[in-house]
Design a protein around this motif. Structure first.
Motif, PDB file in Angstrom:
ATOM      1  N   ARG A   1      60.709  -9.118 -41.590  1.00 10.31           N
ATOM      2  CA  ARG A   1      59.293  -9.134 -41.204  1.00 10.31           C
ATOM      3  C   ARG A   1      58.984  -8.073 -40.169  1.00 10.31           C
ATOM      4  NH1 ARG A   1      58.760 -12.699 -37.361  1.00 10.31           N
ATOM      5  NH2 ARG A   1      60.563 -11.460 -36.855  1.00 10.31           N
ATOM      6  N   ASN A   2      59.999  -7.354 -39.705  1.00  7.50           N
ATOM      7  CA  ASN A   2      59.710  -6.479 -38.578  1.00  7.50           C
ATOM      8  C   ASN A   2      59.015  -5.187 -39.012  1.00  7.50           C
ATOM      9  OD1 ASN A   2      61.584  -4.394 -39.031  1.00  7.50           O
ATOM     10  ND2 ASN A   2      63.093  -5.185 -37.597  1.00  7.50           N
ATOM     11  N   ASN A   3      58.565  -4.434 -38.007  1.00  3.29           N
ATOM     12  CA  ASN A   3      57.791  -3.210 -38.232  1.00  3.29           C
ATOM     13  C   ASN A   3      58.510  -2.212 -39.153  1.00  3.29           C
ATOM     14  OD1 ASN A   3      59.753  -2.834 -36.227  1.00  3.29           O
ATOM     15  ND2 ASN A   3      58.243  -2.645 -34.588  1.00  3.29           N
ATOM     16  N   VAL A   4      59.806  -2.004 -38.914  1.00  2.00           N
ATOM     17  CA  VAL A   4      60.550  -1.010 -39.683  1.00  2.00           C
ATOM     18  C   VAL A   4      60.691  -1.476 -41.143  1.00  2.00           C
ATOM     19  CG1 VAL A   4      62.838   0.066 -39.917  1.00  2.00           C
ATOM     20  CG2 VAL A   4      61.748  -0.087 -37.670  1.00  2.00           C
ATOM     21  N   ALA A   5      61.011  -2.754 -41.327  1.00  2.00           N
ATOM     22  CA  ALA A   5      61.159  -3.298 -42.688  1.00  2.00           C
ATOM     23  C   ALA A   5      59.846  -3.179 -43.453  1.00  2.00           C
ATOM     24  CB  ALA A   5      61.577  -4.768 -42.599  1.00  2.00           C
TER      25      ALA A   5
ATOM     26  N   TRP B   1      53.814  -2.050 -37.795  1.00  2.00           N
ATOM     27  CA  TRP B   1      54.258  -0.875 -38.556  1.00  2.00           C
ATOM     28  C   TRP B   1      54.977   0.120 -37.662  1.00  2.00           C
ATOM     29  CZ3 TRP B   1      53.383  -2.297 -43.360  1.00  2.00           C
ATOM     30  CH2 TRP B   1      52.213  -2.967 -43.713  1.00  2.00           C
ATOM     31  N   HIS B   2      55.832   0.945 -38.306  1.00  3.94           N
ATOM     32  CA  HIS B   2      56.466   2.067 -37.596  1.00  3.94           C
ATOM     33  C   HIS B   2      56.370   3.291 -38.524  1.00  3.94           C
ATOM     34  CE1 HIS B   2      58.652   4.228 -34.732  1.00  3.94           C
ATOM     35  NE2 HIS B   2      59.836   3.635 -34.756  1.00  3.94           N
ATOM     36  N   PRO B   3      55.171   3.810 -38.703  1.00  3.91           N
ATOM     37  CA  PRO B   3      54.958   4.795 -39.777  1.00  3.91           C
ATOM     38  C   PRO B   3      55.508   6.192 -39.512  1.00  3.91           C
ATOM     39  CG  PRO B   3      52.903   4.364 -38.599  1.00  3.91           C
ATOM     40  CD  PRO B   3      53.922   3.400 -38.055  1.00  3.91           C
TER      41      PRO B   3
ATOM     42  N   HIS C   1      69.941   3.392 -39.902  1.00  8.08           N
ATOM     43  CA  HIS C   1      69.434   2.497 -38.845  1.00  8.08           C
ATOM     44  C   HIS C   1      68.441   3.327 -38.046  1.00  8.08           C
ATOM     45  CE1 HIS C   1      69.233  -0.249 -35.483  1.00  8.08           C
ATOM     46  NE2 HIS C   1      70.272  -0.978 -35.875  1.00  8.08           N
ATOM     47  N   CYS C   2      67.301   2.740 -37.736  1.00  9.78           N
ATOM     48  CA  CYS C   2      66.298   3.512 -36.968  1.00  9.78           C
ATOM     49  C   CYS C   2      66.792   3.794 -35.556  1.00  9.78           C
ATOM     50  CB  CYS C   2      64.984   2.747 -36.938  1.00  9.78           C
ATOM     51  SG  CYS C   2      65.148   1.071 -36.306  1.00  9.78           S
ATOM     52  N   LEU C   3      67.711   2.951 -35.043  1.00  7.42           N
ATOM     53  CA  LEU C   3      68.245   3.019 -33.684  1.00  7.42           C
ATOM     54  C   LEU C   3      67.136   2.669 -32.660  1.00  7.42           C
ATOM     55  CD1 LEU C   3      70.446   6.268 -33.801  1.00  7.42           C
ATOM     56  CD2 LEU C   3      71.078   3.935 -34.479  1.00  7.42           C
ATOM     57  N   PRO C   4      67.484   2.097 -31.504  1.00  7.06           N
ATOM     58  CA  PRO C   4      68.842   1.838 -31.035  1.00  7.06           C
ATOM     59  C   PRO C   4      69.501   0.677 -31.781  1.00  7.06           C
ATOM     60  CG  PRO C   4      67.239   0.934 -29.481  1.00  7.06           C
ATOM     61  CD  PRO C   4      66.453   1.661 -30.525  1.00  7.06           C
TER      62      PRO C   4
ATOM     63  N   THR D   1      69.577  -1.106 -41.804  1.00  5.27           N
ATOM     64  CA  THR D   1      69.309  -2.310 -41.010  1.00  5.27           C
ATOM     65  C   THR D   1      68.652  -1.940 -39.690  1.00  5.27           C
ATOM     66  OG1 THR D   1      70.198  -4.434 -40.276  1.00  5.27           O
ATOM     67  CG2 THR D   1      71.556  -2.509 -39.821  1.00  5.27           C
ATOM     68  N   ASP D   2      68.246  -2.950 -38.956  1.00  5.71           N
ATOM     69  CA  ASP D   2      67.561  -2.777 -37.670  1.00  5.71           C
ATOM     70  C   ASP D   2      67.942  -3.968 -36.792  1.00  5.71           C
ATOM     71  OD1 ASP D   2      65.815  -2.012 -35.635  1.00  5.71           O
ATOM     72  OD2 ASP D   2      63.992  -2.613 -36.690  1.00  5.71           O
ATOM     73  N   VAL D   3      67.556  -3.901 -35.541  1.00  9.40           N
ATOM     74  CA  VAL D   3      67.885  -4.987 -34.609  1.00  9.40           C
ATOM     75  C   VAL D   3      67.353  -6.332 -35.106  1.00  9.40           C
ATOM     76  CG1 VAL D   3      68.084  -3.600 -32.508  1.00  9.40           C
ATOM     77  CG2 VAL D   3      65.818  -4.408 -33.234  1.00  9.40           C
ATOM     78  N   TRP D   4      67.986  -7.398 -34.633  1.00  2.00           N
ATOM     79  CA  TRP D   4      67.593  -8.739 -35.072  1.00  2.00           C
ATOM     80  C   TRP D   4      66.461  -9.310 -34.212  1.00  2.00           C
ATOM     81  CZ3 TRP D   4      73.237 -10.975 -35.864  1.00  2.00           C
ATOM     82  CH2 TRP D   4      73.755 -10.407 -37.042  1.00  2.00           C
ATOM     83  N   LEU D   5      66.245  -8.711 -33.049  1.00  2.00           N
ATOM     84  CA  LEU D   5      65.147  -9.139 -32.181  1.00  2.00           C
ATOM     85  C   LEU D   5      64.416  -7.877 -31.742  1.00  2.00           C
ATOM     86  CD1 LEU D   5      64.276 -11.935 -30.943  1.00  2.00           C
ATOM     87  CD2 LEU D   5      65.338 -11.148 -28.828  1.00  2.00           C
ATOM     88  N   SER D   6      63.175  -7.754 -32.134  1.00  2.00           N
ATOM     89  CA  SER D   6      62.434  -6.524 -31.828  1.00  2.00           C
ATOM     90  C   SER D   6      61.823  -6.573 -30.439  1.00  2.00           C
ATOM     91  CB  SER D   6      61.335  -6.323 -32.871  1.00  2.00           C
ATOM     92  OG  SER D   6      61.899  -5.871 -34.083  1.00  2.00           O
ATOM     93  N   MET D   7      61.459  -5.407 -29.944  1.00  2.00           N
ATOM     94  CA  MET D   7      60.810  -5.320 -28.625  1.00  2.00           C
ATOM     95  C   MET D   7      59.562  -6.205 -28.624  1.00  2.00           C
ATOM     96  SD  MET D   7      61.088  -1.295 -27.659  1.00  2.00           S
ATOM     97  CE  MET D   7      60.697  -0.606 -29.272  1.00  2.00           C
ATOM     98  N   GLY D   8      59.417  -6.959 -27.541  1.00  6.15           N
ATOM     99  CA  GLY D   8      58.233  -7.813 -27.416  1.00  6.15           C
ATOM    100  C   GLY D   8      58.491  -9.235 -27.902  1.00  6.15           C
TER     101      GLY D   8
ATOM    102  N   ALA E   1      52.958   5.169 -32.866  1.00  5.26           N
ATOM    103  CA  ALA E   1      54.358   5.444 -32.513  1.00  5.26           C
ATOM    104  C   ALA E   1      55.189   4.162 -32.519  1.00  5.26           C
ATOM    105  CB  ALA E   1      54.412   6.110 -31.141  1.00  5.26           C
ATOM    106  N   LEU E   2      54.693   3.113 -33.115  1.00  5.41           N
ATOM    107  CA  LEU E   2      55.297   1.783 -33.334  1.00  5.41           C
ATOM    108  C   LEU E   2      54.371   0.712 -32.764  1.00  5.41           C
ATOM    109  CD1 LEU E   2      58.942   0.499 -32.818  1.00  5.41           C
ATOM    110  CD2 LEU E   2      57.063  -0.627 -31.624  1.00  5.41           C
ATOM    111  N   THR E   3      54.046  -0.224 -33.629  1.00  4.20           N
ATOM    112  CA  THR E   3      53.393  -1.468 -33.184  1.00  4.20           C
ATOM    113  C   THR E   3      54.232  -2.622 -33.739  1.00  4.20           C
ATOM    114  OG1 THR E   3      52.018  -1.573 -35.177  1.00  4.20           O
ATOM    115  CG2 THR E   3      51.053  -0.483 -33.230  1.00  4.20           C
TER     116      THR E   3
END
Ligand code: CP
Ligand code: NVA
Length: 333
Positions: free
Chosen positions: A167-171, A135-137, A274-277, A232-239, A130-132
């Motif tokens: 480099r993020n999971n969604v990309a 990856w966010h498959p 955008h995957c959101l948020p 696009t997606d956030v510039w700073l991912s969770m974690g 459900a997201l690592t």
């Protein structure tokens, strides 16, 4: 109703599956979406029990699993970032074996990909990523479904660009999924934020088989030229450490999706995804904090684009439900 290729399987990353099997999920999701809109729900998961183990926050993914399970007659237990022993007082290996005695499947959101792999190995149940950090498959399934629904072209003719933190999971998930499915895939980011060489090489090897066109670029003018979907997606991912934010804003400001950047597309019929948020206005606690620090509350996308007629982000969010429901049915019924 069961889909042979998926029955009893985990979904940890797109690359572990075939293009055909990803498309099977999307096709089922399309049919579930139409039926739900017509008020029809055939339940295939009556009595199934699904554990949702989330070590990071979530709105869409958690709700999609919960609503999909409920509508299909299954039940869920949510174990959030606090309150369970997983990874703290109890190892992942032990928690996996406990959950397997009570649940038919586990959805996991967290940090290392190795954790979701360990859960799968030791539970011997279907486990869904459900997201690592890697990856966010489940997101990419909804993304492709959304593009198919908003394009008149066949899938292999659809073009999209992911612009931002490459480099993020969604990309990474989009790059690999687009490569597997034979699409026109563009990733636009400053070189410092390009995916690692192994991921680009994996995308290229999928593309050699599928006919996908893969381009990793740092020039928005070229990457956005005549594209159908700008993602696009956030510039700073969770974690990630908040200390990185200043550097990210500096690196990524030229890649903000705004009207000037959108002009690089060269036609008006492009769609914003955008995957959101998303950080596009000052209407969040985080937005207010950022406004104080950087003098703007719009980061990866301006409010103007987010709220424009080009934006399909809420169709995209809804499709999380249909694709996750299709995944549950295919693996569990
Ligand atoms: N897109 C997505 O995964 O959203 P949540 O973090 O709200 O689940
Ligand atoms: N890249 C984002 C996606 C959130 C859905 C993150 O990991 O925070």
């Amino acid at each position: 109703m069961s889909n042979g290729a998926w029955s009893g399987k985990s979904y940890l990353a797109e690359k572990d599956h075939t293009a055909e099997s990803l498309l099977d999920i999307i096709e089922l999701a399309q049919s579930l979406r139409k039926k739900r809109a017509a008020g029809v729900e055939e339940q295939h998961l009556i009595g199934k029990k699904i554990a949702l183990v989330f070590e990071k926050a979530s709105t869409r993914t958690r709700c999609a699993f919960e609503v999909a399970a409920f509508e299909q007659g299954a039940s869920t237990t949510y174990l959030g970032p606090t309150g369970s022993h997983l990874g703290k007082e109890e190892s992942v290996k032990d928690s996996a074996r406990v959950l397997a005695r009570m649940y038919d499947a586990i959805a996991y959101r967290g940090f290392a990909q190795s954790t979701v792999e360990e859960l799968s190995t030791y539970s011997q149940r279907p486990v869904y990523n459900a997201l690592t950090d890697e990856w966010h498959p489940t997101q990419s399934l909804a993304d492709v479904m959304t593009m198919m629904n908003h394009s008149a072209s066949p899938l292999t003719q659809i073009s999209f660009v992911f612009i931002g933190d490459g480099r993020n999971n969604v990309a990474r998930s989009l790059l690999i999924t687009g490569a597997m499915l034979g699409m026109d895939v563009r990733l636009c980011a400053p070189k410092e934020l390009w995916p690692d060489a192994a991921t680009i090489s994996l995308a290229n090897s999928f593309a050699a088989k599928s006919g996908a066109r893969i381009k990793v670029d740092n020039d928005p003018k070229e990457a956005l030229s005549n594209v159908e979907f700008v993602y696009t997606d956030v510039w700073l991912s969770m974690g990630e450490s908040k200390e990185l934010l200043g550097q990210r804003v500096e690196l990524l400001s030229p890649y903000q999706v705004n009207s000037e950047l959108a002009a690089c597309v060269g036609h008006d019929d492009w769609k914003f995804m955008h995957c959101l948020p998303a950080l596009h206005d000052g209407a969040t606690k985080q937005g207010v904090e950022l406004m104080e620090r950087f003098g703007t509350a719009a980061f990866e996308v301006t409010n103007e684009i987010f709220e424009s007629k080009n934006s399909i982000v809420f169709d995209q969010a809804e499709n999380r439900l249909h694709t996750i429901k299709a995944l549950l049915i295919s693996t569990l019924s």
